[in-house]
Design a protein around this motif. Sequence first.
Motif, PDB file in Angstrom:
ATOM      1  N   ASN A 127      25.301  14.804   8.402  1.00  0.00           N
ATOM      2  CA  ASN A 127      26.563  14.071   8.100  1.00  0.00           C
ATOM      3  C   ASN A 127      26.747  13.845   6.843  1.00  0.00           C
ATOM      4  O   ASN A 127      28.095  14.219   6.258  1.00  0.00           O
ATOM      5  CB  ASN A 127      26.666  12.527   8.903  1.00  0.00           C
ATOM      6  CG  ASN A 127      27.003  12.637  10.311  1.00  0.00           C
ATOM      7  OD1 ASN A 127      27.502  13.259  10.884  1.00  0.00           O
ATOM      8  ND2 ASN A 127      26.341  11.610  11.012  1.00  0.00           N
ATOM      9  N   ILE A 128      25.716  13.605   6.114  1.00  0.00           N
ATOM     10  CA  ILE A 128      26.252  13.615   4.449  1.00  0.00           C
ATOM     11  C   ILE A 128      26.147  14.984   4.123  1.00  0.00           C
ATOM     12  O   ILE A 128      26.955  14.964   3.139  1.00  0.00           O
ATOM     13  CB  ILE A 128      24.778  12.877   3.921  1.00  0.00           C
ATOM     14  CG1 ILE A 128      24.588  11.188   4.532  1.00  0.00           C
ATOM     15  CG2 ILE A 128      24.826  13.040   2.379  1.00  0.00           C
ATOM     16  CD1 ILE A 128      23.397  10.551   4.240  1.00  0.00           C
ATOM     17  N   LEU A 129      25.623  15.942   4.579  1.00  0.00           N
ATOM     18  CA  LEU A 129      25.699  17.336   4.016  1.00  0.00           C
ATOM     19  C   LEU A 129      27.173  17.399   4.312  1.00  0.00           C
ATOM     20  O   LEU A 129      27.703  18.281   3.405  1.00  0.00           O
ATOM     21  CB  LEU A 129      24.648  18.192   4.745  1.00  0.00           C
ATOM     22  CG  LEU A 129      24.720  19.574   4.639  1.00  0.00           C
ATOM     23  CD1 LEU A 129      24.575  19.887   3.008  1.00  0.00           C
ATOM     24  CD2 LEU A 129      23.781  20.525   5.333  1.00  0.00           C
ATOM     25  N   PHE A 145      28.276  12.897  -7.605  1.00  0.00           N
ATOM     26  CA  PHE A 145      27.139  12.618  -7.734  1.00  0.00           C
ATOM     27  C   PHE A 145      26.732  11.425  -6.711  1.00  0.00           C
ATOM     28  O   PHE A 145      25.442  11.420  -6.251  1.00  0.00           O
ATOM     29  CB  PHE A 145      27.008  11.650  -9.081  1.00  0.00           C
ATOM     30  CG  PHE A 145      25.784  10.995  -9.113  1.00  0.00           C
ATOM     31  CD1 PHE A 145      24.690  11.543  -9.812  1.00  0.00           C
ATOM     32  CD2 PHE A 145      25.591   9.633  -9.012  1.00  0.00           C
ATOM     33  CE1 PHE A 145      23.589  11.051  -9.852  1.00  0.00           C
ATOM     34  CE2 PHE A 145      24.293   8.991  -9.236  1.00  0.00           C
ATOM     35  CZ  PHE A 145      23.271   9.796  -9.714  1.00  0.00           C
ATOM     36  N   ASN A 146      27.567  10.661  -6.221  1.00  0.00           N
ATOM     37  CA  ASN A 146      26.964   9.853  -4.841  1.00  0.00           C
ATOM     38  C   ASN A 146      26.594  10.465  -3.816  1.00  0.00           C
ATOM     39  O   ASN A 146      25.634  10.240  -3.209  1.00  0.00           O
ATOM     40  CB  ASN A 146      28.266   8.671  -4.570  1.00  0.00           C
ATOM     41  CG  ASN A 146      28.310   7.730  -5.867  1.00  0.00           C
ATOM     42  OD1 ASN A 146      27.448   7.417  -6.547  1.00  0.00           O
ATOM     43  ND2 ASN A 146      29.720   7.225  -5.963  1.00  0.00           N
ATOM     44  N   ASN A 147      27.407  11.543  -3.424  1.00  0.00           N
ATOM     45  CA  ASN A 147      27.121  12.362  -2.416  1.00  0.00           C
ATOM     46  C   ASN A 147      25.706  13.151  -2.500  1.00  0.00           C
ATOM     47  O   ASN A 147      24.861  13.316  -1.743  1.00  0.00           O
ATOM     48  CB  ASN A 147      28.461  13.358  -1.886  1.00  0.00           C
ATOM     49  CG  ASN A 147      29.569  12.597  -1.113  1.00  0.00           C
ATOM     50  OD1 ASN A 147      29.036  11.618  -0.374  1.00  0.00           O
ATOM     51  ND2 ASN A 147      30.498  13.188  -1.374  1.00  0.00           N
ATOM     52  N   GLN A 148      25.661  13.592  -3.701  1.00  0.00           N
ATOM     53  CA  GLN A 148      24.141  14.384  -3.852  1.00  0.00           C
ATOM     54  C   GLN A 148      23.010  13.523  -3.830  1.00  0.00           C
ATOM     55  O   GLN A 148      22.108  13.666  -3.149  1.00  0.00           O
ATOM     56  CB  GLN A 148      24.380  14.667  -5.366  1.00  0.00           C
ATOM     57  CG  GLN A 148      23.007  15.641  -5.710  1.00  0.00           C
ATOM     58  CD  GLN A 148      22.877  16.956  -5.127  1.00  0.00           C
ATOM     59  OE1 GLN A 148      23.809  17.762  -4.771  1.00  0.00           O
ATOM     60  NE2 GLN A 148      21.726  17.074  -4.340  1.00  0.00           N
ATOM     61  N   LYS A 149      23.296  12.095  -4.330  1.00  0.00           N
ATOM     62  CA  LYS A 149      22.114  11.298  -4.422  1.00  0.00           C
ATOM     63  C   LYS A 149      22.030  10.752  -2.946  1.00  0.00           C
ATOM     64  O   LYS A 149      20.699  10.828  -2.359  1.00  0.00           O
ATOM     65  CB  LYS A 149      22.509   9.986  -5.099  1.00  0.00           C
ATOM     66  CG  LYS A 149      21.411   8.892  -4.868  1.00  0.00           C
ATOM     67  CD  LYS A 149      20.371   8.793  -5.818  1.00  0.00           C
ATOM     68  CE  LYS A 149      19.614   7.453  -5.956  1.00  0.00           C
ATOM     69  NZ  LYS A 149      18.553   7.503  -4.804  1.00  0.00           N
ATOM     70  N   ALA A 150      22.955  10.597  -1.942  1.00  0.00           N
ATOM     71  CA  ALA A 150      22.738  10.356  -0.730  1.00  0.00           C
ATOM     72  C   ALA A 150      22.186  11.642   0.062  1.00  0.00           C
ATOM     73  O   ALA A 150      21.238  11.305   1.070  1.00  0.00           O
ATOM     74  CB  ALA A 150      24.117   9.983  -0.011  1.00  0.00           C
ATOM     75  N   LEU A 151      22.605  12.688  -0.221  1.00  0.00           N
ATOM     76  CA  LEU A 151      21.844  13.589   0.380  1.00  0.00           C
ATOM     77  C   LEU A 151      20.430  13.959   0.108  1.00  0.00           C
ATOM     78  O   LEU A 151      19.714  14.011   1.122  1.00  0.00           O
ATOM     79  CB  LEU A 151      22.668  15.132  -0.147  1.00  0.00           C
ATOM     80  CG  LEU A 151      22.419  16.462   0.652  1.00  0.00           C
ATOM     81  CD1 LEU A 151      22.681  16.296   2.148  1.00  0.00           C
ATOM     82  CD2 LEU A 151      23.123  17.665  -0.046  1.00  0.00           C
ATOM     83  N   ASP A 152      20.136  13.739  -1.110  1.00  0.00           N
ATOM     84  CA  ASP A 152      18.704  13.801  -1.504  1.00  0.00           C
ATOM     85  C   ASP A 152      17.803  12.749  -0.762  1.00  0.00           C
ATOM     86  O   ASP A 152      16.802  13.002  -0.390  1.00  0.00           O
ATOM     87  CB  ASP A 152      18.505  13.593  -2.893  1.00  0.00           C
ATOM     88  CG  ASP A 152      19.077  15.016  -3.904  1.00  0.00           C
ATOM     89  OD1 ASP A 152      19.197  16.107  -3.335  1.00  0.00           O
ATOM     90  OD2 ASP A 152      19.286  14.782  -4.912  1.00  0.00           O
ATOM     91  N   ASP A 153      18.461  11.611  -0.541  1.00  0.00           N
ATOM     92  CA  ASP A 153      17.598  10.527   0.020  1.00  0.00           C
ATOM     93  C   ASP A 153      17.465  10.649   1.178  1.00  0.00           C
ATOM     94  O   ASP A 153      16.407  10.476   2.100  1.00  0.00           O
ATOM     95  CB  ASP A 153      18.267   9.144  -0.149  1.00  0.00           C
ATOM     96  CG  ASP A 153      18.101   8.651  -1.576  1.00  0.00           C
ATOM     97  OD1 ASP A 153      17.598   9.136  -2.375  1.00  0.00           O
ATOM     98  OD2 ASP A 153      19.127   7.775  -2.103  1.00  0.00           O
TER      99      ASP A 153
END
Length: 197
Positions: free
Chosen positions: A148-150, A159-167
């Motif tokens: 979903n995040i991807l 940045f927020n989506n990248q951080k959420a994706l990494d997490d």
Amino acid sequence: MDKDLIKKVSIVVVSIFIVVGLLVYLLNSLQGNVIPADFTAARQKAAAVSQDIVNLTGETGKKIELANQAENSGDTNRLLNLINDAKTSNALAYQKAFDLSHAIQKMAETLSGVRSSRQQLGYEAVALELSLVSEFISYTENLNGFLNILSRFILNNDFNNQKALDDALKNVNQKADLINTLNKNFIDKMAAFDQSS
């Protein structure tokens, strides 16, 4: 997309297939020559559902791999469609995992009739297997969250989506590692069982 995710999905598939096969062997050997009909039915159900999970998880991994290729080619529509396909097969695997846990619980009920010093090892092996299935359920939830995040990240690379994706990817990989640890513990338990009399 991270190729390590594809490797983790493959490892989880192998673990579930191996553990269910070993559990069937363990419980079958505990019964000796007398195998209750309920046990046989539950074993067949567990084996069939396990194979469904292996197939669905393999399908999810394949869709993720194809999505990785689509991402590299810049085909956003194909990428999003493949992610949705991966979410669909992952959701089916999630549902099948509940069926598998019920079949394993049914198999465990047959242990109560076993008159053997090995019975405790049998219960411990069943407990580990149920823990593995529980973690697999959690893994599929984490993988769905990652997908979903991807999808959001593809549409809005900030940045927020990248951080959420990494997490989310970290959570998926941690859960896969935990499943593999449980698998190792189960195999160790099997080795102890094989050495007991």
